[in-house]
Design an enzyme around this catalytic site. Structure first.
Site, PDB file in Angstrom:
ATOM      1  N   ASN A  10     -11.391   7.275  54.563  1.00  0.00           N
ATOM      2  CA  ASN A  10     -12.777   6.926  54.884  1.00  0.00           C
ATOM      3  C   ASN A  10     -12.768   6.207  56.228  1.00  0.00           C
ATOM      4  OD1 ASN A  10     -15.379   5.968  54.981  1.00  0.00           O
ATOM      5  ND2 ASN A  10     -15.138   4.488  53.303  1.00  0.00           N
ATOM      6  N   LYS A  12     -15.185   5.271  57.986  1.00  0.00           N
ATOM      7  CA  LYS A  12     -16.324   4.345  58.165  1.00  0.00           C
ATOM      8  C   LYS A  12     -16.947   4.570  59.555  1.00  0.00           C
ATOM      9  CE  LYS A  12     -14.062   1.307  54.927  1.00  0.00           C
ATOM     10  NZ  LYS A  12     -13.858  -0.036  54.392  1.00  0.00           N
ATOM     11  N   HIS A  93     -20.244   3.777  47.757  1.00  0.00           N
ATOM     12  CA  HIS A  93     -19.238   2.877  48.324  1.00  0.00           C
ATOM     13  C   HIS A  93     -19.781   1.440  48.321  1.00  0.00           C
ATOM     14  CE1 HIS A  93     -16.546   0.948  51.160  1.00  0.00           C
ATOM     15  NE2 HIS A  93     -15.693   1.922  50.899  1.00  0.00           N
ATOM     16  N   GLU A  95     -19.678  -0.866  50.392  1.00  0.00           N
ATOM     17  CA  GLU A  95     -20.370  -1.292  51.621  1.00  0.00           C
ATOM     18  C   GLU A  95     -21.800  -0.762  51.653  1.00  0.00           C
ATOM     19  OE1 GLU A  95     -17.402   0.057  54.390  1.00  0.00           O
ATOM     20  OE2 GLU A  95     -16.061  -1.525  53.672  1.00  0.00           O
ATOM     21  N   GLU A 163     -12.603   1.127  43.177  1.00  0.00           N
ATOM     22  CA  GLU A 163     -12.362   0.249  44.316  1.00  0.00           C
ATOM     23  C   GLU A 163     -12.847  -1.158  43.983  1.00  0.00           C
ATOM     24  OE1 GLU A 163     -11.994   2.759  48.087  1.00  0.00           O
ATOM     25  OE2 GLU A 163     -14.092   2.230  47.891  1.00  0.00           O
ATOM     26  N   GLY A 169     -10.471  -3.923  52.178  1.00  0.00           N
ATOM     27  CA  GLY A 169     -10.333  -4.497  53.516  1.00  0.00           C
ATOM     28  C   GLY A 169      -9.849  -5.936  53.531  1.00  0.00           C
ATOM     29  N   SER A 206      -7.126  -1.713  50.065  1.00  0.00           N
ATOM     30  CA  SER A 206      -5.959  -2.159  50.829  1.00  0.00           C
ATOM     31  C   SER A 206      -4.695  -1.348  50.555  1.00  0.00           C
ATOM     32  CB  SER A 206      -5.716  -3.654  50.596  1.00  0.00           C
ATOM     33  OG  SER A 206      -6.840  -4.397  51.029  1.00  0.00           O
TER      34      SER A 206
HETATM   35  C1  PEP Z   1     -12.529   1.619  51.423  1.00  0.00           C
HETATM   36  O1  PEP Z   1     -13.335   1.179  52.227  1.00  0.00           O
HETATM   37  O2  PEP Z   1     -12.842   2.562  50.676  1.00  0.00           O
HETATM   38  C2  PEP Z   1     -11.220   0.982  51.357  1.00  0.00           C
HETATM   39  C3  PEP Z   1     -10.507   1.171  50.284  1.00  0.00           C
HETATM   40  O3  PEP Z   1     -10.875   0.205  52.429  1.00  0.00           O
HETATM   41  P1  PEP Z   1      -9.443  -0.460  52.687  1.00  0.00           P
HETATM   42  O4  PEP Z   1      -8.400   0.605  52.415  1.00  0.00           O
HETATM   43  O5  PEP Z   1      -9.473  -0.880  54.102  1.00  0.00           O
HETATM   44  O6  PEP Z   1      -9.318  -1.596  51.725  1.00  0.00           O
END
Ligand code: PEP
Length: 250
Positions: A10, A12, A93, A95, A163, A169, A206
């Site tokens: 992703n 973003k 998601h 975000e 997630e 992040g 992460s």
């Molecule tokens: C994400 O935004 O879906 C995600 C898992 O981000 P990160 O890998 O940076 O934690």
């Protein structure tokens, strides 16, 4: 739908069109043989059309609108996404939920639109830290799934990305026990809704090239949705290779 593991990046709001194209070709040059993994890139909308991929590489949008067309300034319909050659849409998601007011109800409308157009949603769910600490993880996940799939009568397959919001992040990852427990719960909840369904559960939060090997070995982890580490050729290629090698050993 096969049970091949998925590694989805992703991006973003990163990478313009050319940067995305160059990134994908660098990954392809590094990974000469990928046979056991479905690799998905989710670029920003501006790069979706021009990014040309062929299996095992695929494309996903990061969002969509639920209506087919209309006066919705700044929005993109699923059929427009499909016309770009994308096969997947990320939906729900954290975000989008946090910054753009995406509720379970909107997630549900989007999933309906995605499925009606024969694309596959990558349906993101996850608990916040305070929900985990107050013991609400299972009920939060169940509600997100049931509301997100409300009135979707028949479904033969679904990709869910677990997630935990506190792991996105942040450099924190859920531990093996938390992940296995959450993924099993997700499979059970979905299997209660639909009798014969192929559920794949991706872990996101992460993931990087140092922890991917450990994470992919956790039972019921069918791959990853990756943010930060999907932006770097070395990290992303190395994660795909780890999942590929792990699958080959099975
Ligand atoms: C994400 O935004 O879906 C995600 C898992 O981000 P990160 O890998 O940076 O934690």
């Amino acid at each position: 739908m096969s049970r091949k593991p998925i590694v989805a990046g992703n991006w973003k709001m990163h990478k313009n069109t050319n940067e995305g194209i160059n990134f994908a070709s660098s990954v392809q040059n590094k990974l000469l043989k990928v046979g056991n993994v479905t690799v998905i890139y989710a670029p920003p909308f501006t790069g979706l059309f021009q990014l040309k991929v062929s299996p095992p590489y695929h494309k996903s949008a990061q969002n969509c609108h639920w209506e087919e067309k209309g006066a919705f300034t700044g929005e993109t319909s699923v059929s427009m996404i499909k016309a770009c050659g994308a096969e997947y849409v990320i939906v729900g998601h954290s975000e989008r939920r946090q910054y753009f007011g995406e509720t379970d109800e909107l997630v549900n409308k989007k999933i309906s639109a995605i499925i009606s157009s024969d694309l596959d949603p990558i349906f993101c769910i996850g608990e916040t830290l305070s929900q985990r600490e107050s013991g609400e993880t299972a009920s939060v996940l169940k509600k997100q799934i049931c509301d997100g799939l409300n009135n979707i009568e028949s479904l033969s397959s679904i990709i869910i990305a677990y997630e935990p919001v506190w792991a996105i992040g942040t450099g924190l990852t859920a531990d093996a026990e938390q992940i296995e427990k959450a993924h099993s719960h997700i499979v059970n909840v979905v299997s209660e809704l639909y009798k014969k369904i192929n559920v794949r559960v991706l872990y996101g939060g992460s993931v990087n090239s140092n922890n991917a090997d450990q994470l992919i070995k956790i039972p019921k982890v069918d791959g990853f949705l990756i943010g930060g580490a999907s932006l770097d050729v070395e990290s992303f290629s190395s994660i795909v290779q780890i999942v590929e090698d792990n699958e080959e050993k099975k």
